[in-house]
Design a protein around this motif. Structure first.
Motif, PDB file in Angstrom:
ATOM      1  N   TRP A 175       0.823  -1.209   0.000  1.00 31.47           N
ATOM      2  CA  TRP A 175       0.000   0.000   0.000  1.00 31.47           C
ATOM      3  C   TRP A 175       0.858   1.261   0.000  1.00 31.47           C
ATOM      4  O   TRP A 175       0.509   2.251  -0.658  1.00 31.47           O
ATOM      5  CB  TRP A 175      -0.951  -0.017   1.200  1.00 31.47           C
ATOM      6  CG  TRP A 175      -2.120  -0.929   0.971  1.00 31.47           C
ATOM      7  CD1 TRP A 175      -2.220  -1.906   0.025  1.00 31.47           C
ATOM      8  CD2 TRP A 175      -3.356  -0.944   1.691  1.00 31.47           C
ATOM      9  NE1 TRP A 175      -3.436  -2.540   0.120  1.00 31.47           N
ATOM     10  CE2 TRP A 175      -4.158  -1.970   1.124  1.00 31.47           C
ATOM     11  CE3 TRP A 175      -3.858  -0.210   2.754  1.00 31.47           C
ATOM     12  CZ2 TRP A 175      -5.436  -2.267   1.586  1.00 31.47           C
ATOM     13  CZ3 TRP A 175      -5.135  -0.508   3.225  1.00 31.47           C
ATOM     14  CH2 TRP A 175      -5.912  -1.514   2.651  1.00 31.47           C
ATOM     15  N   LEU A 176       1.976   1.248   0.716  1.00 32.84           N
ATOM     16  CA  LEU A 176       2.854   2.415   0.699  1.00 32.84           C
ATOM     17  C   LEU A 176       3.498   2.588  -0.670  1.00 32.84           C
ATOM     18  O   LEU A 176       3.666   3.731  -1.145  1.00 32.84           O
ATOM     19  CB  LEU A 176       3.934   2.273   1.776  1.00 32.84           C
ATOM     20  CG  LEU A 176       3.460   2.410   3.232  1.00 32.84           C
ATOM     21  CD1 LEU A 176       4.592   2.112   4.193  1.00 32.84           C
ATOM     22  CD2 LEU A 176       2.897   3.808   3.491  1.00 32.84           C
ATOM     23  N   ARG A 177       3.837   1.477  -1.337  1.00 34.60           N
ATOM     24  CA  ARG A 177       4.408   1.570  -2.672  1.00 34.60           C
ATOM     25  C   ARG A 177       3.371   2.100  -3.659  1.00 34.60           C
ATOM     26  O   ARG A 177       3.682   2.941  -4.523  1.00 34.60           O
ATOM     27  CB  ARG A 177       4.924   0.202  -3.110  1.00 34.60           C
ATOM     28  CG  ARG A 177       5.596   0.213  -4.477  1.00 34.60           C
ATOM     29  CD  ARG A 177       6.372  -1.062  -4.747  1.00 34.60           C
ATOM     30  NE  ARG A 177       5.511  -2.237  -4.695  1.00 34.60           N
ATOM     31  CZ  ARG A 177       5.592  -3.172  -3.763  1.00 34.60           C
ATOM     32  NH1 ARG A 177       6.479  -3.054  -2.773  1.00 34.60           N
ATOM     33  NH2 ARG A 177       4.797  -4.228  -3.806  1.00 34.60           N
ATOM     34  N   ASN A 178       2.135   1.634  -3.547  1.00 34.81           N
ATOM     35  CA  ASN A 178       1.064   2.144  -4.419  1.00 34.81           C
ATOM     36  C   ASN A 178       0.824   3.629  -4.178  1.00 34.81           C
ATOM     37  O   ASN A 178       0.577   4.383  -5.125  1.00 34.81           O
ATOM     38  CB  ASN A 178      -0.227   1.369  -4.171  1.00 34.81           C
ATOM     39  CG  ASN A 178      -0.149  -0.065  -4.657  1.00 34.81           C
ATOM     40  OD1 ASN A 178       0.701  -0.406  -5.482  1.00 34.81           O
ATOM     41  ND2 ASN A 178      -1.021  -0.924  -4.145  1.00 34.81           N
ATOM     42  N   ALA A 179       0.901   4.035  -2.916  1.00 35.84           N
ATOM     43  CA  ALA A 179       0.699   5.454  -2.604  1.00 35.84           C
ATOM     44  C   ALA A 179       1.818   6.302  -3.185  1.00 35.84           C
ATOM     45  O   ALA A 179       1.584   7.409  -3.703  1.00 35.84           O
ATOM     46  CB  ALA A 179       0.624   5.648  -1.092  1.00 35.84           C
ATOM     47  N   GLY A 180       3.050   5.782  -3.120  1.00 37.17           N
ATOM     48  CA  GLY A 180       4.179   6.540  -3.653  1.00 37.17           C
ATOM     49  C   GLY A 180       4.174   6.616  -5.167  1.00 37.17           C
ATOM     50  O   GLY A 180       4.524   7.643  -5.749  1.00 37.17           O
ATOM     51  N   GLU A 181       3.746   5.540  -5.835  1.00 38.34           N
ATOM     52  CA  GLU A 181       3.754   5.529  -7.298  1.00 38.34           C
ATOM     53  C   GLU A 181       2.623   6.348  -7.897  1.00 38.34           C
ATOM     54  O   GLU A 181       2.791   6.977  -8.946  1.00 38.34           O
ATOM     55  CB  GLU A 181       3.666   4.082  -7.793  1.00 38.34           C
ATOM     56  CG  GLU A 181       4.900   3.256  -7.469  1.00 38.34           C
ATOM     57  CD  GLU A 181       4.731   1.801  -7.868  1.00 38.34           C
ATOM     58  OE1 GLU A 181       3.604   1.447  -8.299  1.00 38.34           O
ATOM     59  OE2 GLU A 181       5.710   1.025  -7.760  1.00 38.34           O
ATOM     60  N   SER A 182       1.471   6.353  -7.234  1.00 33.56           N
ATOM     61  CA  SER A 182       0.310   7.049  -7.796  1.00 33.56           C
ATOM     62  C   SER A 182       0.094   8.438  -7.210  1.00 33.56           C
ATOM     63  O   SER A 182      -0.767   9.177  -7.693  1.00 33.56           O
ATOM     64  CB  SER A 182      -0.954   6.213  -7.560  1.00 33.56           C
ATOM     65  OG  SER A 182      -1.181   6.040  -6.173  1.00 33.56           O
ATOM     66  N   ASN A 183       0.865   8.772  -6.190  1.00 31.47           N
ATOM     67  CA  ASN A 183       0.691  10.059  -5.504  1.00 31.47           C
ATOM     68  C   ASN A 183      -0.752  10.270  -5.045  1.00 31.47           C
ATOM     69  O   ASN A 183      -1.258  11.390  -5.030  1.00 31.47           O
ATOM     70  CB  ASN A 183       1.129  11.225  -6.407  1.00 31.47           C
ATOM     71  CG  ASN A 183       2.626  11.209  -6.675  1.00 31.47           C
ATOM     72  OD1 ASN A 183       3.411  10.884  -5.790  1.00 31.47           O
ATOM     73  ND2 ASN A 183       3.013  11.550  -7.899  1.00 31.47           N
ATOM     74  N   ALA A 184      -1.416   9.184  -4.689  1.00 34.84           N
ATOM     75  CA  ALA A 184      -2.807   9.260  -4.247  1.00 34.84           C
ATOM     76  C   ALA A 184      -2.850   9.130  -2.728  1.00 34.84           C
ATOM     77  O   ALA A 184      -2.265   8.210  -2.154  1.00 34.84           O
ATOM     78  CB  ALA A 184      -3.636   8.147  -4.892  1.00 34.84           C
ATOM     79  N   GLN A 249      13.799   0.878   9.188  1.00 35.04           N
ATOM     80  CA  GLN A 249      12.761   0.195   8.408  1.00 35.04           C
ATOM     81  C   GLN A 249      11.656   1.194   8.068  1.00 35.04           C
ATOM     82  O   GLN A 249      10.690   1.324   8.821  1.00 35.04           O
ATOM     83  CB  GLN A 249      12.171  -0.985   9.198  1.00 35.04           C
ATOM     84  CG  GLN A 249      13.170  -2.072   9.507  1.00 35.04           C
ATOM     85  CD  GLN A 249      12.482  -3.339   9.970  1.00 35.04           C
ATOM     86  OE1 GLN A 249      11.753  -3.978   9.219  1.00 35.04           O
ATOM     87  NE2 GLN A 249      12.712  -3.717  11.211  1.00 35.04           N
ATOM     88  N   PRO A 250      11.784   1.899   6.956  1.00 42.25           N
ATOM     89  CA  PRO A 250      10.791   2.925   6.600  1.00 42.25           C
ATOM     90  C   PRO A 250       9.372   2.369   6.451  1.00 42.25           C
ATOM     91  O   PRO A 250       8.405   3.105   6.632  1.00 42.25           O
ATOM     92  CB  PRO A 250      11.313   3.468   5.257  1.00 42.25           C
ATOM     93  CG  PRO A 250      12.764   3.117   5.235  1.00 42.25           C
ATOM     94  CD  PRO A 250      12.888   1.832   5.984  1.00 42.25           C
ATOM     95  N   HIS A 251       9.250   1.081   6.114  1.00 45.29           N
ATOM     96  CA  HIS A 251       7.916   0.507   5.915  1.00 45.29           C
ATOM     97  C   HIS A 251       7.281   0.018   7.213  1.00 45.29           C
ATOM     98  O   HIS A 251       6.132  -0.428   7.207  1.00 45.29           O
ATOM     99  CB  HIS A 251       7.991  -0.662   4.920  1.00 45.29           C
ATOM    100  CG  HIS A 251       8.368  -0.235   3.538  1.00 45.29           C
ATOM    101  ND1 HIS A 251       7.536   0.492   2.711  1.00 45.29           N
ATOM    102  CD2 HIS A 251       9.518  -0.434   2.834  1.00 45.29           C
ATOM    103  CE1 HIS A 251       8.140   0.713   1.557  1.00 45.29           C
ATOM    104  NE2 HIS A 251       9.342   0.168   1.606  1.00 45.29           N
TER     105      HIS A 251
END
Length: 438
Positions: A175-184, A249-251
């Motif tokens: 979910w964090l990767r999706n948030a970072g890629e889509s800027n949503a 661990q940023p995640h």
């Protein structure tokens, strides 16, 4: 015939797309485990013995067929004794394959064909072991096998916790990767909402535990156990958002901590449901081997809520073991699975031909450790055996089941071990900075 007796696991290939050999084999072994679980559930359902007695000539005392009187005691095939024997049969079956598959490195080993085929003969072996298990004399078997079940269940709960921790980390990273890629910002909002739901459910569960499993006077053990686990959950939640942990661990975050907290509260609930004090345990059951309540106890439902939740978690975790390899190298090393599948060329060939079949993805090396996989299913068989019998121990006469403190402490210790394991995943990069924990 080739499906049942050959070396290719094509039983599922007619309805599935081109699939890895290793995945199909694991699913079929898991199907055997679920089949044994279903039989155990049928055996322990109240009223089954009464229905069997309606069949003429089937059970002892149910009449005769063609003048021949039966001598089969149906009570020996039902209740907790039957579940223990079914659990023993499944455990023996998977232990047999765990021994046979020691040190298999690739599908070129002749023993790999036994792992990935001959399903009809495997089924016959399982049936034969099950029939033999029901001829084991009562004696001390049930009492001794209870402790085997306790130890195996403890280890399987730890495996569940490892899978849960891995799942929580993977979920947060996705979910964090999706948030970072889509800027949503919607992904961040979803993370916050799910985390809030988990913590809210945990708080509500803790309140209910204090209300139903403790009393203003007495029930000291329950109060202490609930309070200790509550404090430990607060500690791991606080550690998960410490700046140093976040830098390493940023995640890491509260989503993982909230999921671990909710599972810990469930294990605490399950432990308190085994407290042998009637005033401190509203779900306590004292039943005889035929499933009817004793005269001194009110009639209650044999299946309590913790057992139902435990059965659901068992199914999910067993399927998780069967179909998934982790994204994390450390988890793969611990669970003895590979992160990337071998045999990519075979996959390409299967895709081009468009055939529905299982392709061999283990020619260069096995995708999972065969022996460890069977040992996991062995522990799962012991865990479901204990879950179906509510972790109750038979007395010396094998007629009355009682809830021992042993079950309480095993479950509580497993919750503590799980919290310490999760805490270690948080602080390990700080304690061992030279190792790669990515």
């Amino acid at each position: 015939v080739s499906c049942l007796c050959g070396s290719a696991p094509c039983l599922l290939c007619g309805c599935c797309p081109s699939t890895k050999n290793s995945t199909i084999s694991r699913l079929l072994f898991t199907f055997f485990l679920f089949l044994g679980t279903l039989v155990s559930i049928i055996m322990i359902i109240p009223g089954v013995e009464k229905e069997l007695h309606k069949l003429p000539g089937f059970c002892e005392g149910s009449g005769s067929v063609l003048g021949v009187q039966t001598h089969v005691d149906c009570s020996s095939f039902l209740g907790h004794k039957a579940v223990y024997r079914m659990g023993f049969a499944m455990a023996a079956f998977f232990f047999l394959f765990a021994v046979i598959m020691v040190c298999v490195r690739s599908s070129k080993d002749p023993r790999a064909a036994v792992q990935n085929g001959f399903w009809f003969f495997k089924f016959l072996v399982l049936v034969g072991i099950t029939v033999g298990a029901f001829y084991i004399p009562d004696g001390a078997f049930t009492s001794v096998w209870f402790y085997f079940g306790v130890v195996g269940s403890f280890l399987f709960i730890l495996i569940q916790l490892i899978l849960l921790i891995d799942f929580a980390h993977s979920w947060s990273q996705l979910w964090l990767r999706n948030a970072g890629e889509s800027n949503a910002k919607g992904w961040y909002a979803a993370l916050c909402i799910v985390t809030f739901i988990f913590y809210a459910a945990s708080i509500a569960a803790i309140v209910l535990l204090y209300v139903y499993y403790t009393k203003p006077e007495g029930c000291t053990e329950g109060k202490v156990l609930i309070s200790i686990n509550l404090i430990l959950c607060l500690v791991v939640s606080a550690v998960s958002i410490l700046p140093k942990v976040q830098d390493a661990q940023p995640h890491s975050g509260l989503l993982q901590a909230s999921l671990i907290t909710l599972y810990t509260i469930y294990v605490t609930w399950s432990a308190l449901a085994n407290v042998p004090t009637q005033t401190c345990n509203p779900t306590l059951l004292v039943r005889n081997s035929t499933g009817s309540a004793t005269a001194s106890q009110p009639l209650t439902t044999w299946w309590d809520a913790p057992s139902i939740v435990g059965l659901i978690i068992f199914i999910l975790c067993t399927l998780f073991i069967s179909v998934r390899s982790s994204d994390h190298p450390q988890v793969n090393k611990l669970m003895l699975t590979e992160e990337s599948a071998a045999g990519t060329g075979s996959e390409a060939g299967a895709g081009e031909s468009g055939l529905h079949r299982a392709y061999d993805n283990e020619q260069d090396g096995v995708a999972y450790n065969y022996t460890f996989f069977h040992l996991c299913l062995l522990l799962a068989a012991l865990y479901i055996m204990m879950t179906l019998t509510n972790w109750y121990r038979p007395d010396e006469s094998l007629q009355v089941l009682t809830s021992p403190w042993t079950a309480v402490w095993v479950k509580i210790c497993s919750s503590w071990a799980g919290l310490l394991l999760y805490l270690w995943t948080l602080v390990a990069p700080l304690v061992l900075p030279d190792r790669d924990f990515s």
